[in-house]
Design an enzyme around this catalytic site. Sequence first.
Site, PDB file in Angstrom:
ATOM      1  N   GLY A  70      38.281 112.360-133.515  1.00  0.00           N
ATOM      2  CA  GLY A  70      39.327 112.027-132.547  1.00  0.00           C
ATOM      3  C   GLY A  70      40.623 111.646-133.253  1.00  0.00           C
TER       4      GLY A  70
ATOM      5  CG  ASP B  30      36.146 101.867-134.541  1.00  0.00           C
ATOM      6  OD1 ASP B  30      36.186 102.216-133.342  1.00  0.00           O
ATOM      7  OD2 ASP B  30      36.892 102.349-135.407  1.00  0.00           O
TER       8      ASP B  30
ATOM      9  NE  ARG C 220      46.456 105.630-139.007  1.00  0.00           N
ATOM     10  CZ  ARG C 220      45.428 105.643-138.160  1.00  0.00           C
ATOM     11  NH1 ARG C 220      44.278 106.184-138.526  1.00  0.00           N
ATOM     12  NH2 ARG C 220      45.548 105.122-136.948  1.00  0.00           N
TER      13      ARG C 220
ATOM     14  CD  GLN D 258      41.839 107.918-132.325  1.00  0.00           C
ATOM     15  OE1 GLN D 258      41.758 108.538-131.265  1.00  0.00           O
ATOM     16  NE2 GLN D 258      40.813 107.788-133.140  1.00  0.00           N
TER      17      GLN D 258
ATOM     18  CE  LYS E 281      36.938 103.315-129.134  1.00  0.00           C
ATOM     19  NZ  LYS E 281      38.236 103.709-129.668  1.00  0.00           N
TER      20      LYS E 281
ATOM     21  NE  ARG F 277      30.755 103.825-130.682  1.00  0.00           N
ATOM     22  CZ  ARG F 277      31.642 103.944-131.657  1.00  0.00           C
ATOM     23  NH1 ARG F 277      32.572 103.016-131.820  1.00  0.00           N
ATOM     24  NH2 ARG F 277      31.587 104.966-132.490  1.00  0.00           N
TER      25      ARG F 277
ATOM     26  NE  ARG G 183      33.011 103.231-136.133  1.00  0.00           N
ATOM     27  CZ  ARG G 183      33.349 103.425-137.411  1.00  0.00           C
ATOM     28  NH1 ARG G 183      32.564 102.978-138.376  1.00  0.00           N
ATOM     29  NH2 ARG G 183      34.450 104.063-137.740  1.00  0.00           N
TER      30      ARG G 183
HETATM   31  C1  S3P Z   1      41.255 104.852-134.846  1.00  0.00           C
HETATM   32  C2  S3P Z   1      41.603 104.103-133.735  1.00  0.00           C
HETATM   33  C3  S3P Z   1      40.627 103.620-132.748  1.00  0.00           C
HETATM   34  C4  S3P Z   1      39.218 103.618-133.334  1.00  0.00           C
HETATM   35  C5  S3P Z   1      38.893 104.906-134.016  1.00  0.00           C
HETATM   36  C6  S3P Z   1      39.855 105.172-135.161  1.00  0.00           C
HETATM   37  C7  S3P Z   1      42.317 105.319-135.734  1.00  0.00           C
HETATM   38  O1  S3P Z   1      40.645 104.493-131.628  1.00  0.00           O
HETATM   39  O2  S3P Z   1      38.291 103.346-132.332  1.00  0.00           O
HETATM   40  O3  S3P Z   1      37.576 104.891-134.528  1.00  0.00           O
HETATM   41  O4  S3P Z   1      42.035 105.774-136.870  1.00  0.00           O
HETATM   42  O5  S3P Z   1      43.491 105.240-135.333  1.00  0.00           O
HETATM   43  P1  S3P Z   1      41.673 104.317-130.410  1.00  0.00           P
HETATM   44  O6  S3P Z   1      43.037 104.633-130.882  1.00  0.00           O
HETATM   45  O7  S3P Z   1      41.183 105.298-129.376  1.00  0.00           O
HETATM   46  O8  S3P Z   1      41.542 102.891-129.964  1.00  0.00           O
END
Ligand code: S3P
Length: 438
Positions: free
Chosen positions: A98, A324, A26, A173, A351, A355, A397
Amino acid sequence: MNEIISPARTLRGVLRVPSDRSITVRALLIAALAEGISRIHAPLNSDDTEAALNCVRALGVDVAPLHDAGALPSLQARGLGLRGLRAPSAPLFCNASGTTLRLMAGMLAGQPFDSVLDGNAQLRRRPMRRVTEPLRQMGARIEDTDGCAPLRIHAATQPLHGITYALPIASAQVKSALLLAGLYADAPVVVHEPAPTRDHTERLLRAAGVALDVRAEDTTPTIVLTPPRVPLRALDVRVPADFSSAAFFIVAACLVPGARLRLADVGLNPTRTGLLDALRTMGAIVRIENLREEGGEPVGDLEVQHAELRGITVGGALVPRMIDEFPIFAVAATQAHGTTIVRNAEELRVKESNRLEGFVGELRKLGARIETTADGFIVEGPTPLRGAVVNTLDDHRVAMALAVAALIAQGDTTLVGADCVRKTYPTFFHDLAHVVVR
Ligand code: S3P
């Protein structure tokens, strides 16, 4: 690469696990949109953050090491302002990240140029409609590939629209993508969350001077972002150690008899520390020391020691706060007395690996008594584990959780595909060796 893990006699020592992945990604993205030179102290250096770094560089942002004092390296990023990014000459490759891909989708939706976001085979399998649909509602012209990456984003010819959007799933996210797109909207963006999710984007946007209002923080938050009329201020942030990386050592210290570990400088943002709440309810002994605020985030040192654990039920709003941590939580549950039940965690299927089905199968190879359900899993404990050959499923993980399980197993465990830890924790096996007493 395979890694062989032998049982630990006990664990001792002090660790500063690597910096937070979510905050580093970010900070790089928001620094790119700010005006002037942002300083990011102690950023994470891993596959995920390298993907984000390469993407902002491909948009014309100069990012270089900052040679100040400081024990950990720093970066300086020369932001180009909200309207200064350059059209990339090739698809932006997010590798397996992601977070990078989904947040960049929001950031690029309002740009006056075309772009393509892509990832490796693993990231190409992950669901993207959750971001493309609301971005289209904002007026973005964005195509997915059967709901997945690559995403093709067409140049915006007019400002995006403000939107009021109730997130169907608790996802930081998706929330972050909409907030970043909101920087290019003609009216406020209002996001309702079904439960609190990590709020690092909100904290960093505020630090950059963006007007952001959050209501009902503890129940179902509503975030209101007012599109800025002035440039974003450059950031000066220090990234804490990643709670999600510390989690493996927190659980390891709970499980290994006689263990005592100190984890320094850990990010303790309450939207991230659900695992601590769960473990404490199970009987874990974790002390927080030197609680302080750094760069707008709560940070502290953790002292963890071995304890007997009891099974619990986890569900509802706790799930996104430890989303996570379920692989390592499942390992903890194998050693807890009684039944541990996880509900409302269907997101675990999408994920880096599945998982639920995938990870649970690997944990069973070590002797765990664990069954999946439609939206979680059930573990019976305590169960003596035995070493075996297990597969990381190319999921960082899963790899680290299985490595912790191996510490309390009888006999050696071979982790097949252990190099995937590079995604967030390249020095994991080195750090593990540093605290294991054999
Ligand atoms: C994350 C949000 C989560 C998390 C990922 C990192 C982030 O995902 O599982 O490892 O940095 O915003 P989701 O937004 O899909 O829940």
